[in-house]
Design an enzyme around this catalytic site. Structure first.
Site, mmCIF file in Angstrom:
data_model
loop_
_atom_site.group_PDB
_atom_site.id
_atom_site.type_symbol
_atom_site.label_atom_id
_atom_site.label_comp_id
_atom_site.label_asym_id
_atom_site.label_seq_id
_atom_site.Cartn_x
_atom_site.Cartn_y
_atom_site.Cartn_z
ATOM 1 N N ARG A 147 91.190 -21.813 62.735
ATOM 2 C CA ARG A 147 90.373 -20.503 62.986
ATOM 3 C C ARG A 147 89.352 -20.987 63.987
ATOM 4 O O ARG A 147 88.690 -22.024 63.664
ATOM 5 C CB ARG A 147 89.444 -20.005 61.911
ATOM 6 C CG ARG A 147 88.710 -18.614 61.867
ATOM 7 C CD ARG A 147 87.866 -18.530 60.872
ATOM 8 N NE ARG A 147 86.629 -18.707 60.825
ATOM 9 C CZ ARG A 147 85.419 -18.207 60.457
ATOM 10 N NH1 ARG A 147 85.679 -17.486 59.497
ATOM 11 N NH2 ARG A 147 84.121 -18.548 60.518
ATOM 12 N N TYR A 159 76.870 -16.297 63.767
ATOM 13 C CA TYR A 159 77.153 -16.726 62.605
ATOM 14 C C TYR A 159 78.375 -17.651 62.528
ATOM 15 O O TYR A 159 79.331 -17.219 63.246
ATOM 16 C CB TYR A 159 77.469 -15.404 61.740
ATOM 17 C CG TYR A 159 77.953 -15.589 60.372
ATOM 18 C CD1 TYR A 159 77.027 -16.339 59.382
ATOM 19 C CD2 TYR A 159 79.111 -15.626 60.038
ATOM 20 C CE1 TYR A 159 77.261 -16.774 58.304
ATOM 21 C CE2 TYR A 159 79.568 -15.861 58.752
ATOM 22 C CZ TYR A 159 78.792 -16.286 57.681
ATOM 23 O OH TYR A 159 79.275 -16.776 56.792
ATOM 24 N N ASP A 210 87.928 -14.619 63.403
ATOM 25 C CA ASP A 210 86.727 -13.862 62.656
ATOM 26 C C ASP A 210 85.913 -13.000 63.364
ATOM 27 O O ASP A 210 84.977 -13.677 63.941
ATOM 28 C CB ASP A 210 86.014 -14.908 61.496
ATOM 29 C CG ASP A 210 85.843 -13.839 60.338
ATOM 30 O OD1 ASP A 210 85.607 -12.667 60.463
ATOM 31 O OD2 ASP A 210 85.417 -14.435 59.313
ATOM 32 N N HIS A 212 83.905 -10.810 61.886
ATOM 33 C CA HIS A 212 83.071 -10.525 60.659
ATOM 34 C C HIS A 212 82.244 -9.276 60.744
ATOM 35 O O HIS A 212 81.088 -8.955 60.954
ATOM 36 C CB HIS A 212 81.820 -11.465 60.881
ATOM 37 C CG HIS A 212 82.073 -13.043 60.668
ATOM 38 N ND1 HIS A 212 82.411 -13.274 59.413
ATOM 39 C CD2 HIS A 212 82.009 -14.079 61.528
ATOM 40 C CE1 HIS A 212 82.312 -14.602 59.353
ATOM 41 N NE2 HIS A 212 82.515 -15.167 60.524
ATOM 42 N N GLU A 236 90.597 -11.151 62.447
ATOM 43 C CA GLU A 236 90.032 -10.801 61.009
ATOM 44 C C GLU A 236 88.886 -10.030 60.994
ATOM 45 O O GLU A 236 87.880 -10.272 61.659
ATOM 46 C CB GLU A 236 89.700 -12.384 60.388
ATOM 47 C CG GLU A 236 89.008 -12.284 58.920
ATOM 48 C CD GLU A 236 88.602 -13.551 58.522
ATOM 49 O OE1 GLU A 236 89.144 -14.481 58.808
ATOM 50 O OE2 GLU A 236 87.753 -13.776 57.826
ATOM 51 N N GLU A 262 88.061 -9.719 52.914
ATOM 52 C CA GLU A 262 87.256 -10.987 51.856
ATOM 53 C C GLU A 262 85.933 -10.027 51.085
ATOM 54 O O GLU A 262 85.611 -10.603 50.034
ATOM 55 C CB GLU A 262 86.817 -11.918 53.074
ATOM 56 C CG GLU A 262 85.810 -11.414 53.984
ATOM 57 C CD GLU A 262 85.178 -12.600 54.709
ATOM 58 O OE1 GLU A 262 86.036 -13.311 55.228
ATOM 59 O OE2 GLU A 262 84.062 -12.702 54.845
ATOM 60 N N ARG A 283 93.233 -10.109 52.453
ATOM 61 C CA ARG A 283 92.544 -11.499 52.542
ATOM 62 C C ARG A 283 91.481 -11.443 51.251
ATOM 63 O O ARG A 283 90.497 -12.189 51.040
ATOM 64 C CB ARG A 283 91.477 -11.570 53.676
ATOM 65 C CG ARG A 283 92.454 -11.901 54.940
ATOM 66 C CD ARG A 283 91.561 -12.523 56.053
ATOM 67 N NE ARG A 283 91.118 -13.828 55.609
ATOM 68 C CZ ARG A 283 89.970 -14.102 55.155
ATOM 69 N NH1 ARG A 283 89.099 -13.376 55.112
ATOM 70 N NH2 ARG A 283 89.733 -15.357 54.916
ATOM 71 N N GLU A 339 92.848 -19.715 53.467
ATOM 72 C CA GLU A 339 91.721 -20.391 54.268
ATOM 73 C C GLU A 339 91.306 -21.509 53.320
ATOM 74 O O GLU A 339 91.185 -21.582 52.332
ATOM 75 C CB GLU A 339 90.489 -19.193 54.087
ATOM 76 C CG GLU A 339 89.418 -19.904 54.776
ATOM 77 C CD GLU A 339 88.193 -18.740 54.894
ATOM 78 O OE1 GLU A 339 88.289 -17.854 54.116
ATOM 79 O OE2 GLU A 339 87.352 -19.065 55.558
ATOM 80 N N TRP A 402 78.082 -7.114 59.456
ATOM 81 C CA TRP A 402 78.386 -8.511 59.717
ATOM 82 C C TRP A 402 79.716 -8.578 58.706
ATOM 83 O O TRP A 402 79.678 -8.140 57.691
ATOM 84 C CB TRP A 402 77.390 -9.444 59.693
ATOM 85 C CG TRP A 402 77.071 -10.042 58.323
ATOM 86 C CD1 TRP A 402 76.306 -9.574 57.494
ATOM 87 C CD2 TRP A 402 77.641 -11.388 57.815
ATOM 88 N NE1 TRP A 402 76.125 -10.069 56.299
ATOM 89 C CE2 TRP A 402 76.894 -11.207 56.392
ATOM 90 C CE3 TRP A 402 78.406 -12.433 57.983
ATOM 91 C CZ2 TRP A 402 77.084 -12.260 55.559
ATOM 92 C CZ3 TRP A 402 78.564 -13.364 57.293
ATOM 93 C CH2 TRP A 402 77.985 -13.364 55.980
HETATM 94 O O1 KDG Z 1 79.845 -15.743 51.562
HETATM 95 C C1 KDG Z 1 80.204 -15.142 52.719
HETATM 96 C C2 KDG Z 1 81.375 -16.149 53.411
HETATM 97 O O2 KDG Z 1 82.327 -16.522 52.598
HETATM 98 C C3 KDG Z 1 81.845 -15.268 54.734
HETATM 99 O O3 KDG Z 1 81.076 -15.263 55.677
HETATM 100 C C4 KDG Z 1 83.194 -16.421 55.094
HETATM 101 O O4 KDG Z 1 83.642 -14.728 56.757
HETATM 102 C C5 KDG Z 1 83.977 -15.835 56.033
HETATM 103 C C6 KDG Z 1 85.254 -16.507 55.891
HETATM 104 O O5 KDG Z 1 86.278 -15.806 56.607
HETATM 105 O O6 KDG Z 1 85.137 -17.506 55.236
HETATM 106 MG MG MG Z 2 85.714 -13.868 57.240
#
Ligand code: KDG
Ligand code: MG
Length: 402
Positions: A147, A159, A210, A212, A236, A262, A283, A339, A402
């Protein structure tokens, strides 16, 4: 056999973890992860004050009945706190059942469907050159899928980028930190990153990215289209998924594979996306989505629609989650990728585990149970230390996703 104790342990060996320890009258111990980043104590209280008293005296073999009892019996359903608490109980009970059977957990889940679980690591860099170097390091370590996240010119902080020690810890001490986000700057920069990566590493390396949840559906559609020449493994969390129909719009415009889930916590969050084939990878994680029992139902639903799994596995779930996830991953037919972000050595000391990384794949250990335990005495030396995930705002100050 009866449950005689259900103990909640909160510790912070570098970051906060919430752990559930279930003990039976036979002296067996099962471990579950209940870590919800930035909201840890809510789950600890849910477990300690509301769930633990209801577990005492129950037969730990009745995993499905206990799951239904905690889900339907509470009247209040779903939500990250509830589903993380139920997940911890479920993980611990599967751990106990496998210990009784004297088998590694994957044997109770149908046995191995593959030799190992393909994992992806995180390569981050402030600049494109730094990101290329980070990818090179991951390749040297043996990763076969990576990633990539990079800094964006004009944005002070992005981030997930620029963790100086290589370990990934999004939460910071004190109140939530804030950073400024610009979708335009980001969208203009990302194709440059992937063009440079394909020039340097060729067409074969699986690359993930990602977003986010930072884009609107039409912005995500545009980015997916712009990235098509670089054929990502997945894009993602392209947009927030409360409105699952948003993914229909993205799907209409791009063939870039989509992954999401997630922050989901139950099968109902996945239903529309899976049944309409609006995503390619789901995910959800064992810790945040009701445990192994519920994850198996999500995977079974996804299997019908050729959607594969790509479980969330950051360092803010404990090694117990990673251990349990690998037994799930190795057994289900529609596993996609896992992951994997290595925990700091101290975390692995607090949570001794037998899973291992071998040439781009992770394999669970073969001892009875899910293979992860806890050194409670060591954990007690690292008490809870409040930390929060950061906040994103647009350049005009508007609070953003985010
Ligand atoms: O707690 C939040 C994180 O686990 C997250 O930001 C991590 O986006 C993330 C990822 O894909 O691991
Ligand atoms: Mg993520």
């Amino acid at each position: 056999m009866k449950i005689i104790d259900a103990k909640v342990i909160v510790c912070s060996p570098g970051r906060n973890f919430v752990t559930l320890k279930i003990v039976t009258d036979d002296g067996l111990v099962g471990w579950g992860d209940a870590t919800l980043n930035g909201r840890e104590l809510s789950v600890a209280s849910y477990l300690k004050d509301h769930v633990a008293p209801c577990l005492i005296g129950r037969d730990p073999h009745q995993i499905e009945d206990i799951w239904q009892y905690l889900y339907k019996g509470a009247y209040w359903r779903r939500g990250p706190v509830t589903m993380t608490a139920i997940a911890a109980v479920d993980m611990a009970l599967w751990d106990i059942k496998a210990k009784v059977a004297n088998l590694p957990l994957y044997q109770l889940l149908g046995g191995k469907s593959r030799a190992g679980c393909l994992v992806y690591g995180h390569a981050n860099g402030a600049s494109i050159d730094d990101t290329i170097e980070a990818v090179e390091r991951h390749l040297e370590e043996g990763f076969k899928a990576i990633r990539v996240q990079t800094g964006v010119p004009g944005l002070a902080k992005v981030y997930g980028v620029g963790q100086p020690n290589g370990f990934y810890e999004p939460a910071t001490k004190g109140l939530p930190q804030e950073s400024i986000w610009s979708t335009d700057k980001y969208i203009q920069h990302m194709p440059k990153l992937f063009e440079a990566l394909r020039d340097r590493f060729g067409p074969d390396l699986p690359l993930l990215h990602d977003v986010h949840h930072r884009l609107t559906p039409i912005e995500a559609a545009r980015l997916g289209k712009m990235l098509e020449p670089y054929h990502l493994f997945w894009m993602e969390d392209a947009t927030p998924a409360e409105n699952q129909d948003a993914f229909r719009l993205i799907r209409q415009h791009t063939t870039t594979p989509l992954a999401v889930g997630e922050v989901f916590n139950c099968i109902w969050d996945c239903k529309t996306l899976i049944e309409n084939q609006l995503i390619d990878y789901i995910r959800t994680s064992v810790t945040h989505t009701g445990g192994i029992s519920h994850m198996r139902k999500i995977a079974a639903l996804a299997e019908l629609y050729q959607v594969r799994t790509g479980s969330h596995g950051p360092t803010d779930v404990s090694p117990i989650c990673m251990g349990a996830a690998l037994h799930f991953d190795i057994s289900i037919p529609n596993f996609g990728i896992q992951e994997y972000m290595a925990h700091e050595p101290l975390v692995n000391e607090v949570f001794p585990n037998s899973y291992r990384f071998e040439n781009g794949y992770m394999v669970p250990g073969d001892e009875p149970g899910h293979g992860v335990t806890m050194d409670e005495a060591l954990a007690a030396r690292y008490p809870y230390d409040p930390a929060y995930l950061p906040i994103a705002r647009l350049e005009d100050g508007t609070l953003w996703n985010w």
